[in-house]
Design a protein around this motif. Structure first.
Motif, PDB file in Angstrom:
ATOM      1  N   GLY A 254      -8.962  10.903  -7.449  1.00 42.88           N
ATOM      2  CA  GLY A 254      -9.275   9.839  -8.390  1.00 42.88           C
ATOM      3  C   GLY A 254     -10.647   9.205  -8.184  1.00 42.88           C
ATOM      4  O   GLY A 254     -11.198   8.622  -9.124  1.00 42.88           O
TER       5      GLY A 254
ATOM      6  N   GLU B 105      -0.680   3.634  -1.980  1.00 36.72           N
ATOM      7  CA  GLU B 105      -1.452   4.026  -3.168  1.00 36.72           C
ATOM      8  C   GLU B 105      -2.505   2.965  -3.458  1.00 36.72           C
ATOM      9  O   GLU B 105      -2.212   1.912  -4.015  1.00 36.72           O
ATOM     10  CB  GLU B 105      -0.516   4.192  -4.368  1.00 36.72           C
ATOM     11  N   PRO B 106      -3.754   3.203  -3.078  1.00 39.51           N
ATOM     12  CA  PRO B 106      -4.805   2.205  -3.288  1.00 39.51           C
ATOM     13  C   PRO B 106      -4.862   1.728  -4.740  1.00 39.51           C
ATOM     14  O   PRO B 106      -4.907   0.530  -4.997  1.00 39.51           O
ATOM     15  CB  PRO B 106      -6.068   2.964  -2.882  1.00 39.51           C
ATOM     16  N   CYS B 107      -4.882   2.661  -5.675  1.00 38.83           N
ATOM     17  CA  CYS B 107      -4.733   2.262  -7.085  1.00 38.83           C
ATOM     18  C   CYS B 107      -3.743   3.206  -7.746  1.00 38.83           C
ATOM     19  O   CYS B 107      -2.679   2.823  -8.154  1.00 38.83           O
ATOM     20  CB  CYS B 107      -6.074   2.299  -7.819  1.00 38.83           C
ATOM     21  N   GLY B 108      -4.123   4.485  -7.792  1.00 35.34           N
ATOM     22  CA  GLY B 108      -3.310   5.450  -8.528  1.00 35.34           C
ATOM     23  C   GLY B 108      -3.754   5.432  -9.976  1.00 35.34           C
ATOM     24  O   GLY B 108      -3.833   4.373 -10.603  1.00 35.34           O
TER      25      GLY B 108
ATOM     26  N   HIS C  17     -11.725   3.593  -1.573  1.00 39.10           N
ATOM     27  CA  HIS C  17     -10.720   4.174  -2.464  1.00 39.10           C
ATOM     28  C   HIS C  17      -9.507   4.635  -1.680  1.00 39.10           C
ATOM     29  O   HIS C  17      -8.449   4.868  -2.264  1.00 39.10           O
ATOM     30  CB  HIS C  17     -11.317   5.346  -3.245  1.00 39.10           C
ATOM     31  N   ASN C  18      -9.663   4.822  -0.397  1.00 39.15           N
ATOM     32  CA  ASN C  18      -8.543   5.307   0.404  1.00 39.15           C
ATOM     33  C   ASN C  18      -8.840   5.086   1.880  1.00 39.15           C
ATOM     34  O   ASN C  18      -9.704   5.731   2.448  1.00 39.15           O
ATOM     35  CB  ASN C  18      -8.331   6.803   0.127  1.00 39.15           C
TER      36      ASN C  18
ATOM     37  N   ASN D 199      -8.802  -0.272 -10.743  1.00 44.74           N
ATOM     38  CA  ASN D 199      -9.485   0.731 -11.563  1.00 44.74           C
ATOM     39  C   ASN D 199      -9.015   0.629 -13.006  1.00 44.74           C
ATOM     40  O   ASN D 199      -7.932   0.099 -13.282  1.00 44.74           O
ATOM     41  CB  ASN D 199      -9.134   2.142 -11.094  1.00 44.74           C
TER      42      ASN D 199
ATOM     43  N   GLN E 195       0.522  11.111   1.992  1.00 42.77           N
ATOM     44  CA  GLN E 195       0.278   9.848   1.272  1.00 42.77           C
ATOM     45  C   GLN E 195       1.142   9.750   0.005  1.00 42.77           C
ATOM     46  O   GLN E 195       1.552   8.663  -0.399  1.00 42.77           O
ATOM     47  CB  GLN E 195      -1.204   9.751   0.881  1.00 42.77           C
TER      48      GLN E 195
END
Ligand code: ADP
Ligand code: GLC
Length: 493
Positions: free
Chosen positions: A18, A391-394, A173-174, A256, A314
């Protein structure tokens, strides 16, 4: 503002996850707000030089101890950027560092041994590029550990002359990928040894590139508010929770967005028939096509469960595809549904998926990477499963909502910030959520969604419509980034 994005990935040029979607879409959204944005990234083997324009002359990049690495630079415009203010993408071309298959590694060798050197070089090259172009950004916006040294270079030595007022921002992002390597690699940064400690590289006698970025960036963020809070605690902090906490108010979460030109059932060229919340008919056509492409029985009445994922811990694949009761095997055996999966990653998991595909008549996995199938799964599924450990954003749960596909997600990170749990009594909500990452919890929640599909169709229809009407545009997130640039010290009227 003048903004230079420093990233190891950007669609459509190089993507492993992503990050690539986020960097390009954010750049376009910022340009639409009137900011001047350029992206710098490596020229990997897979990026065809013939479609790029070369900049004149070679560029020397100081790597410390009197060593200079020479590279070429290419450029192009980012597709989809506003014609009045196009986003330019610059490619650092260095045969030894980037002239090979793979971004960070290959399936056989997932983390190239010279990665610290490759990305130290790349981050340093970002500054040389500014001098070459005689274009000096207000903001160096770096992404993840491969770009993190940009913040260190700016703080420890390069903030002078035309860059005197420049600031650096780091987006995480991760947190699971930090760029931790043997201490000897510090030499490739060309920095003085005192920066090993002062710059925050030190990590049990190794170098930690992300940690150095966290310590040196003027401002930093991650990609959702919940993940930002989670990472300040031990359970999700991946050993950097202390470093993150120490940044106090300088560390925030910005969600995001979704690129509505690429992920939009009203415009999608990959699906058989376009559709919208007002005219949702095309979704059935996408489901039919999905079942056909995956070789599943044409059974439009049963729900289809979709999944698109990197096959790594993850994403909760251990719990879903491991041998315990409640895993994908029992879901498919005991529930009346079809399950399609698209993914690549760890080989144990790929093997297990092949095995399940041959054993079960209602499960099919496509091992590989395919944009086309990704779009078809989003459009043709009734439910989309993301049992992430963190999940930082997904992005896929947001794509799902836009396509009228209800997400089934673990209540964590960006998933918690974008999905609202179904309320059986009122029919409210946009998806189905669970807290514990266990095979049983996944099984129960999929079972709950399937139950609602068969027994509460009016709720399901309403939820789909609600999801499709949500606004995850990049514009509001881009404005938050602009505010963060100002907070970092950029003055712009
Ligand atoms: P992450 O970056 O952690 O993998 P995200 O949900 O942010 O998770 O983004 C993943 C992106 O990669 C999405 O755009 C998704 O559709 C895409 N993707 C992942 N695996 C595949 C695959 N095998 N084929 C096509 N697209 C994929
Ligand atoms: C990372 C995260 C994902 C996020 C993406 C883009 O790969 O795992 O949750 O959506 O970056 O920010």
């Amino acid at each position: 503002m003048k903004i230079l994005m420093v990233s190891s990935e950007a669609v459509p040029f190089a993507k492993t996850g992503g990050l690539a979607d986020a960097v390009s879409a954010l750049s376009i959204a910022l340009a639409r707000l009137g900011h001047e944005v350029k992206i710098v990234m490596p020229r990997y083997y897979g990026v065809d030089k013939d479609v790029l324009s070369p900049l004149e002359g070679e560029m020397g990049v100081p790597m410390g101890q009197g060593v200079e690495e020479w590279c070429a630079v290419f450029k192009t415009e980012l597709p989809g950027s506003p014609p009045a203010l196009p986003v330019e993408v610059f490619f650092i071309d260095h045969e030894i560092f980037f002239g090979r298959d793979g971004v960070y590694g290959t399936p056989a060798d997932p983390d190239f041994g010279d990665n610290p050197r490759r990305f130290a070089f790349f981050s340093r090259a970002a500054f040389q590029l500014c001098y070459k172009l005689q274009w000096f950004p207000d903001v160096f916006h770096a992404h993840d550990w491969p770009g993190a040294l940009v913040s260190v270079f700016l703080k420890h030595g390069l903030r002078y002359g035309p860059l005197e007022k420049s600031v650096s921002v780091l987006t995480i992002h991760n947190l699971g990928y930090q760029g931790v390597y043997h201490k000897d690699n510090f030499a490739y940064t060309g920095l003085d040894w005192n920066v090993y400690y002062e710059g925050g590289f030190e990590d049990w006698n190794m170098i930690n590139m992300l940690k150095a970025g966290i310590c040196c960036a003027d401002r930093l963020n991650t990609v959702s508010r919940t993940y930002c809070e989670e990472t300040k605690g031990e359970a999700y902090g991946c050993r950097l929770d202390g470093a993150l906490r120490s940044r106090g108010e300088c560390y925030c979460g910005i969600l995001n967005g979704v690129d509505a030109d690429l992920w939009n059932p009203e415009k999608d060229a990959y699906i058989p028939q376009r559709y919208s919340a007002a005219a949702p008919g095309g979704k059935a056509a996408a489901k039919k096509e999905l079942l056909r492409v995956f070789g599943l029985p044409d059974n439009p009445d049963a729900p289809t469960l979709g999944m698109i994922t990197r096959l790594v811990g993850q994403k909760g694949v251990g719990e879903l595809f491991g041998p315990s009761y409640g895993s994908a095997y029992s879901i498919c055996k005991e529930m009346d549904l079809n399950f399609v999966l698209l993914g690549t990653g760890e080989s144990w998991c790929e093997n297990e998926l092949r095995h399940l595909s041959s054993e079960l008549s209602n499960f099919k996995a496509h091992i590989g990477y395919s944009e086309k199938l990704g779009h078809l799964i989003e459009a043709g599924s009734d439910f989309f499963l993301m049992p992430s450990r963190y999940e930082p954003c997904g992005l896929n749960q947001m794509y799902s909502l836009a396509y009228g596909t209800l997400p089934i997600v673990r209540n964590t990170g960006g998933l918690a910030d974008t999905v609202r749990n179904y309320d059986e009594a009122t029919g409210e909500g946009t998806g189905f959520m669970f807290n514990d990452l266990t095979p049983q919890a996944i099984y129960n929640t999929v079972g709950w969604a399937v139950w609602a599909y068969y027994n509460r169709p009016e709720h399901i229809a309403k939820m789909r419509e609600r999801g499709m009407k949500l606004d995850f545009s990049w514009e509001s997130s881009a404005r938050k980034y602009v505010q963060m640039y100002r907070d970092a010290g950029v003055y712009a009227p």
